[in-house]
Design an enzyme around this catalytic site. Structure first.
Site, PDB file in Angstrom:
ATOM      1  N   LYS A 136       0.371   6.732   8.980  1.00  0.00           N
ATOM      2  CA  LYS A 136      -0.124   7.881   9.755  1.00  0.00           C
ATOM      3  C   LYS A 136      -0.854   7.332  10.977  1.00  0.00           C
ATOM      4  O   LYS A 136      -2.081   7.243  10.983  1.00  0.00           O
ATOM      5  CB  LYS A 136      -1.112   8.691   8.895  1.00  0.00           C
ATOM      6  CG  LYS A 136      -0.470   9.708   7.994  1.00  0.00           C
ATOM      7  CD  LYS A 136      -1.450  10.791   7.560  1.00  0.00           C
ATOM      8  CE  LYS A 136      -2.281  10.381   6.380  1.00  0.00           C
ATOM      9  NZ  LYS A 136      -3.003  11.510   5.733  1.00  0.00           N
ATOM     10  N   ASP A 153      -3.775   4.730   6.809  1.00  0.00           N
ATOM     11  CA  ASP A 153      -4.367   5.911   7.439  1.00  0.00           C
ATOM     12  C   ASP A 153      -5.369   5.413   8.492  1.00  0.00           C
ATOM     13  O   ASP A 153      -4.974   5.092   9.608  1.00  0.00           O
ATOM     14  CB  ASP A 153      -5.020   6.711   6.299  1.00  0.00           C
ATOM     15  CG  ASP A 153      -5.513   8.074   6.715  1.00  0.00           C
ATOM     16  OD1 ASP A 153      -4.980   8.622   7.676  1.00  0.00           O
ATOM     17  OD2 ASP A 153      -6.430   8.603   6.051  1.00  0.00           O
ATOM     18  N   PHE A 207      -1.975  15.740   5.060  1.00  0.00           N
ATOM     19  CA  PHE A 207      -2.335  15.145   3.774  1.00  0.00           C
ATOM     20  C   PHE A 207      -1.142  15.253   2.838  1.00  0.00           C
ATOM     21  O   PHE A 207      -0.668  16.348   2.538  1.00  0.00           O
ATOM     22  CB  PHE A 207      -3.574  15.815   3.168  1.00  0.00           C
ATOM     23  CG  PHE A 207      -4.173  14.974   2.082  1.00  0.00           C
ATOM     24  CD1 PHE A 207      -4.955  13.871   2.403  1.00  0.00           C
ATOM     25  CD2 PHE A 207      -3.918  15.248   0.755  1.00  0.00           C
ATOM     26  CE1 PHE A 207      -5.491  13.057   1.400  1.00  0.00           C
ATOM     27  CE2 PHE A 207      -4.444  14.442  -0.255  1.00  0.00           C
ATOM     28  CZ  PHE A 207      -5.232  13.354   0.074  1.00  0.00           C
ATOM     29  N   GLU A 259       0.835  -1.201   0.000  1.00  0.00           N
ATOM     30  CA  GLU A 259       0.000   0.000   0.000  1.00  0.00           C
ATOM     31  C   GLU A 259       0.872   1.253   0.000  1.00  0.00           C
ATOM     32  O   GLU A 259       2.019   1.223   0.453  1.00  0.00           O
ATOM     33  CB  GLU A 259      -0.897   0.011   1.251  1.00  0.00           C
ATOM     34  CG  GLU A 259      -2.358  -0.243   0.981  1.00  0.00           C
ATOM     35  CD  GLU A 259      -3.072   0.893   0.249  1.00  0.00           C
ATOM     36  OE1 GLU A 259      -2.486   1.517  -0.660  1.00  0.00           O
ATOM     37  OE2 GLU A 259      -4.225   1.161   0.581  1.00  0.00           O
ATOM     38  N   ASP A 260       0.307   2.343  -0.467  1.00  0.00           N
ATOM     39  CA  ASP A 260       1.016   3.620  -0.416  1.00  0.00           C
ATOM     40  C   ASP A 260       1.070   4.143   1.013  1.00  0.00           C
ATOM     41  O   ASP A 260       2.116   4.534   1.518  1.00  0.00           O
ATOM     42  CB  ASP A 260       0.367   4.649  -1.360  1.00  0.00           C
ATOM     43  CG  ASP A 260      -1.162   4.683  -1.248  1.00  0.00           C
ATOM     44  OD1 ASP A 260      -1.719   4.115  -0.289  1.00  0.00           O
ATOM     45  OD2 ASP A 260      -1.788   5.274  -2.144  1.00  0.00           O
ATOM     46  N   ARG A 314       0.645  12.629  -8.475  1.00  0.00           N
ATOM     47  CA  ARG A 314       1.158  11.258  -8.313  1.00  0.00           C
ATOM     48  C   ARG A 314       2.585  11.147  -8.842  1.00  0.00           C
ATOM     49  O   ARG A 314       3.372  10.331  -8.378  1.00  0.00           O
ATOM     50  CB  ARG A 314       0.300  10.260  -9.088  1.00  0.00           C
ATOM     51  CG  ARG A 314      -1.094  10.059  -8.543  1.00  0.00           C
ATOM     52  CD  ARG A 314      -1.721   8.823  -9.200  1.00  0.00           C
ATOM     53  NE  ARG A 314      -3.162   8.784  -9.037  1.00  0.00           N
ATOM     54  CZ  ARG A 314      -3.797   8.315  -7.966  1.00  0.00           C
ATOM     55  NH1 ARG A 314      -3.103   7.859  -6.948  1.00  0.00           N
ATOM     56  NH2 ARG A 314      -5.105   8.297  -7.904  1.00  0.00           N
TER      57      ARG A 314
HETATM   58  P1  IMP Z   1      -7.201   3.877   4.928  1.00  0.00           P
HETATM   59  O1  IMP Z   1      -8.167   2.819   4.482  1.00  0.00           O
HETATM   60  O2  IMP Z   1      -7.898   4.998   5.636  1.00  0.00           O
HETATM   61  O3  IMP Z   1      -6.026   3.358   5.704  1.00  0.00           O
HETATM   62  O4  IMP Z   1      -6.770   4.625   3.642  1.00  0.00           O
HETATM   63  C1  IMP Z   1      -5.748   4.305   2.851  1.00  0.00           C
HETATM   64  C2  IMP Z   1      -5.922   5.026   1.511  1.00  0.00           C
HETATM   65  O5  IMP Z   1      -6.343   6.382   1.693  1.00  0.00           O
HETATM   66  C3  IMP Z   1      -4.597   5.111   0.815  1.00  0.00           C
HETATM   67  O6  IMP Z   1      -4.407   4.016  -0.018  1.00  0.00           O
HETATM   68  C4  IMP Z   1      -4.706   6.403   0.041  1.00  0.00           C
HETATM   69  O7  IMP Z   1      -5.280   6.163  -1.220  1.00  0.00           O
HETATM   70  C5  IMP Z   1      -5.655   7.269   0.836  1.00  0.00           C
HETATM   71  N1  IMP Z   1      -4.924   8.262   1.664  1.00  0.00           N
HETATM   72  C6  IMP Z   1      -4.834   8.295   2.995  1.00  0.00           C
HETATM   73  N2  IMP Z   1      -4.091   9.328   3.420  1.00  0.00           N
HETATM   74  C7  IMP Z   1      -3.685   9.975   2.307  1.00  0.00           C
HETATM   75  C8  IMP Z   1      -2.844  11.140   2.085  1.00  0.00           C
HETATM   76  O8  IMP Z   1      -2.308  11.795   2.998  1.00  0.00           O
HETATM   77  N3  IMP Z   1      -2.659  11.476   0.781  1.00  0.00           N
HETATM   78  C9  IMP Z   1      -3.206  10.815  -0.256  1.00  0.00           C
HETATM   79  N4  IMP Z   1      -3.985   9.720  -0.091  1.00  0.00           N
HETATM   80  C10 IMP Z   1      -4.224   9.307   1.176  1.00  0.00           C
HETATM   81 MG    MG Z   2      -4.882   3.963  -2.138  1.00  0.00          MG
END
Ligand code: IMP
Ligand code: MG
Length: 174
Positions: free
Chosen positions: A129, A101, A150, A97-98, A163
């Site tokens: 994060k 969050d 962000f 994953e990138d 990107r």
């Molecule tokens: P999670 O399911 O909330 O953990 O979200 C993960 C996804 O939210 C990542 O794969 C990103 O696509 C997006 N995301 C979360 N934080 C950021 C950020 O700071 N910048 C850009 N995309 C984010």
């Molecule tokens: Mg994503």
């Protein structure tokens, strides 16, 4: 709304850390093969660089899940928009994953691969994060832990932009 991007992690810092992660994975899976599941689109840049740094045999495939739309707040719901082409049964899956969050995406995906009878499932994210976590997800490999901001670049977008930045930057809205 106009925004500016301020560098947080340089191209060099990212390259060095990805090399270390690749070495760690190669050591952990010595004598085995790994199946990288890259979560589109954000993780594509990271997954490709990581794959090049892994010395055990690598298979890579791609999956897309629902994202934030054009906003910056997670909805908590996860959907598969594009599934893998390949099966994972008996494979050592590493979900790439990138960023982690809320944890909703990785929590959902880890259960899917267990249901599909992967031999093992580990999770790797370029960025973490932790302040924003809603679900506790056991992470195996993390590139960098960052504060709650962000961020964009190296695959991460804001409204599909940025990107292609070779570094990670914080978006400042003015
Ligand atoms: P999670 O399911 O909330 O953990 O979200 C993960 C996804 O939210 C990542 O794969 C990103 O696509 C997006 N995301 C979360 N934080 C950021 C950020 O700071 N910048 C850009 N995309 C984010
Ligand atoms: Mg994503």
């Amino acid at each position: 709304m106009a925004e500016t991007v301020k560098e947080m992690l340089s191209e060099e810092e990212l390259a060095n850390r990805i090399k270390e992660l690749g070495e760690q994975i190669s050591k952990d899976y010595e004598g085995e093969e790994v199946f990288l599941v890259c979560i589109l689109k954000g993780a594509a840049f990271f997954a490709c660089e990581l794959a090049k740094r892994i010395s055990v045999p690598v298979t890579i495939d791609f999956m897309a899940t629902s994202s934030y739309g054009s906003g910056t707040v997670s909805t908590g719901e996860v959907q598969i928009k594009k599934d893998l082409d390949l099966g994972v049964e008996g494979k050592n899956v590493i979900i790439v994953e990138d960023i982690i969050d809320s944890g909703n995406t990785l929590n959902y995906l880890s259960n899917i691969f267990k249901d599909r009878k992967a031999k093992s499932v580990k999770m790797c994210a370029m960025l973490d994060k932790p302040e924003r976590r809603e679900v506790d997800v056991p992470m195996d490999y993390i590139g960098f832990t960052i504060p709650d901001a962000f961020v964009v670049g190296y695959g991460l977008d804001y409204d599909q932009k940025y990107r292609n930045l070779p570094y990670i930057g914080v978006v400042e809205f003015d």
